[in-house]
Design a protein around this motif. Structure first.
Motif, PDB file in Angstrom:
ATOM      1  N   ILE A  12       0.960  -1.058   0.059  1.00  0.00           N
ATOM      2  CA  ILE A  12       0.065   0.339  -0.086  1.00  0.00           C
ATOM      3  C   ILE A  12       0.796   1.229   0.001  1.00  0.00           C
ATOM      4  O   ILE A  12       0.462   2.124  -0.798  1.00  0.00           O
ATOM      5  CB  ILE A  12      -0.730   0.089   0.827  1.00  0.00           C
ATOM      6  CG1 ILE A  12      -1.746  -1.465   1.318  1.00  0.00           C
ATOM      7  CG2 ILE A  12      -1.748   0.977   1.596  1.00  0.00           C
ATOM      8  CD1 ILE A  12      -2.935  -1.955   2.459  1.00  0.00           C
ATOM      9  N   TRP A  13       2.025   1.545   0.828  1.00  0.00           N
ATOM     10  CA  TRP A  13       2.605   2.322   1.077  1.00  0.00           C
ATOM     11  C   TRP A  13       2.921   2.524  -0.778  1.00  0.00           C
ATOM     12  O   TRP A  13       3.589   3.763  -0.752  1.00  0.00           O
ATOM     13  CB  TRP A  13       3.972   1.955   1.734  1.00  0.00           C
ATOM     14  CG  TRP A  13       5.312   3.165   2.244  1.00  0.00           C
ATOM     15  CD1 TRP A  13       5.348   4.644   2.369  1.00  0.00           C
ATOM     16  CD2 TRP A  13       6.705   2.849   1.101  1.00  0.00           C
ATOM     17  NE1 TRP A  13       5.845   4.849   1.885  1.00  0.00           N
ATOM     18  CE2 TRP A  13       6.898   4.284   1.560  1.00  0.00           C
ATOM     19  CE3 TRP A  13       6.830   2.235   0.675  1.00  0.00           C
ATOM     20  CZ2 TRP A  13       8.292   4.578   0.955  1.00  0.00           C
ATOM     21  CZ3 TRP A  13       8.365   2.447   0.083  1.00  0.00           C
ATOM     22  CH2 TRP A  13       8.881   3.575   0.046  1.00  0.00           C
ATOM     23  N   PHE A  14       4.088   1.211  -1.213  1.00  0.00           N
ATOM     24  CA  PHE A  14       4.543   1.236  -2.659  1.00  0.00           C
ATOM     25  C   PHE A  14       3.285   2.262  -2.953  1.00  0.00           C
ATOM     26  O   PHE A  14       3.718   2.849  -4.349  1.00  0.00           O
ATOM     27  CB  PHE A  14       4.891   0.344  -3.134  1.00  0.00           C
ATOM     28  CG  PHE A  14       6.153   0.259  -3.633  1.00  0.00           C
ATOM     29  CD1 PHE A  14       6.943   0.390  -4.009  1.00  0.00           C
ATOM     30  CD2 PHE A  14       5.295  -0.625  -5.429  1.00  0.00           C
ATOM     31  CE1 PHE A  14       7.606   0.548  -6.017  1.00  0.00           C
ATOM     32  CE2 PHE A  14       5.687  -0.627  -6.450  1.00  0.00           C
ATOM     33  CZ  PHE A  14       7.660  -0.048  -6.861  1.00  0.00           C
ATOM     34  N   TYR A  19       1.833   6.967  -7.128  1.00  0.00           N
ATOM     35  CA  TYR A  19       0.329   7.038  -7.418  1.00  0.00           C
ATOM     36  C   TYR A  19       1.022   8.702  -7.028  1.00  0.00           C
ATOM     37  O   TYR A  19       1.194   9.848  -8.574  1.00  0.00           O
ATOM     38  CB  TYR A  19      -0.828   7.253  -6.919  1.00  0.00           C
ATOM     39  CG  TYR A  19      -1.426   8.282  -7.031  1.00  0.00           C
ATOM     40  CD1 TYR A  19      -2.914   7.700  -8.060  1.00  0.00           C
ATOM     41  CD2 TYR A  19      -2.791   8.968  -6.456  1.00  0.00           C
ATOM     42  CE1 TYR A  19      -3.643   8.058  -8.628  1.00  0.00           C
ATOM     43  CE2 TYR A  19      -3.268   9.741  -6.307  1.00  0.00           C
ATOM     44  CZ  TYR A  19      -4.193   9.585  -8.225  1.00  0.00           C
ATOM     45  OH  TYR A  19      -5.239  10.209  -8.215  1.00  0.00           O
ATOM     46  N   ARG A  20       2.217   8.854  -6.356  1.00  0.00           N
ATOM     47  CA  ARG A  20       2.358  10.655  -5.611  1.00  0.00           C
ATOM     48  C   ARG A  20       3.197  10.777  -7.456  1.00  0.00           C
ATOM     49  O   ARG A  20       3.413  12.578  -7.385  1.00  0.00           O
ATOM     50  CB  ARG A  20       3.139  10.749  -4.806  1.00  0.00           C
ATOM     51  CG  ARG A  20       1.852  10.392  -3.563  1.00  0.00           C
ATOM     52  CD  ARG A  20       2.829  11.341  -2.445  1.00  0.00           C
ATOM     53  NE  ARG A  20       3.642  10.840  -1.743  1.00  0.00           N
ATOM     54  CZ  ARG A  20       3.583   9.636  -0.699  1.00  0.00           C
ATOM     55  NH1 ARG A  20       2.348   9.085  -0.339  1.00  0.00           N
ATOM     56  NH2 ARG A  20       5.039   8.498  -0.550  1.00  0.00           N
ATOM     57  N   ILE A  25       7.298  10.592 -13.741  1.00  0.00           N
ATOM     58  CA  ILE A  25       7.081   8.883 -14.364  1.00  0.00           C
ATOM     59  C   ILE A  25       7.076   9.134 -15.882  1.00  0.00           C
ATOM     60  O   ILE A  25       7.895   8.728 -16.855  1.00  0.00           O
ATOM     61  CB  ILE A  25       6.982   8.146 -13.418  1.00  0.00           C
ATOM     62  CG1 ILE A  25       7.743   7.806 -11.536  1.00  0.00           C
ATOM     63  CG2 ILE A  25       7.139   6.031 -13.972  1.00  0.00           C
ATOM     64  CD1 ILE A  25       6.860   6.974 -11.249  1.00  0.00           C
ATOM     65  N   HIS A  26       5.497   9.393 -15.408  1.00  0.00           N
ATOM     66  CA  HIS A  26       5.640   9.468 -17.063  1.00  0.00           C
ATOM     67  C   HIS A  26       5.949  10.278 -17.739  1.00  0.00           C
ATOM     68  O   HIS A  26       6.565  10.006 -19.442  1.00  0.00           O
ATOM     69  CB  HIS A  26       3.357   9.822 -17.178  1.00  0.00           C
ATOM     70  CG  HIS A  26       3.482  10.133 -18.450  1.00  0.00           C
ATOM     71  ND1 HIS A  26       3.191  10.976 -18.931  1.00  0.00           N
ATOM     72  CD2 HIS A  26       2.663   9.355 -19.562  1.00  0.00           C
ATOM     73  CE1 HIS A  26       2.389  11.195 -20.128  1.00  0.00           C
ATOM     74  NE2 HIS A  26       2.383  10.115 -20.706  1.00  0.00           N
TER      75      HIS A  26
END
Length: 73
Positions: A12-14, A19-20, A25-26
């Motif tokens: 969940i942390w990962f 997501y943040r 990254i994109h």
């Protein structure tokens, strides 16, 4: 979704971490642009500022920064 479905706190942390940072990254994957060189320059400026206590004036400090920028090239 898979990470959260597993219900493991590490997954969940990962998932939240990804997501943040998904936009960055994109962008890097699409354009290949990073801020690595800029971060390196900022680090050199901070290091020089720490070493620079006792410089005679601000002009000398900026001259040192110009010299650092020549070394980085």
């Amino acid at each position: 979704d898979i990470c959260e479905a597993i219900e493991n706190s590490h997954f969940i942390w990962f998932a939240r971490l990804l997501y943040r940072h998904l936009r960055g990254i994109h962008t890097f994957a699409k354009y290949g642009i990073s801020t690595g060189k800029l971060e390196g320059i900022n680090n050199k400026i901070k290091t020089e500022r720490r070493k620079g206590y006792g410089y005679p004036d601000d002009e000398y400090f900026f001259l040192r920064l110009m010299e650092l920028s020549r070394e980085a090239s």
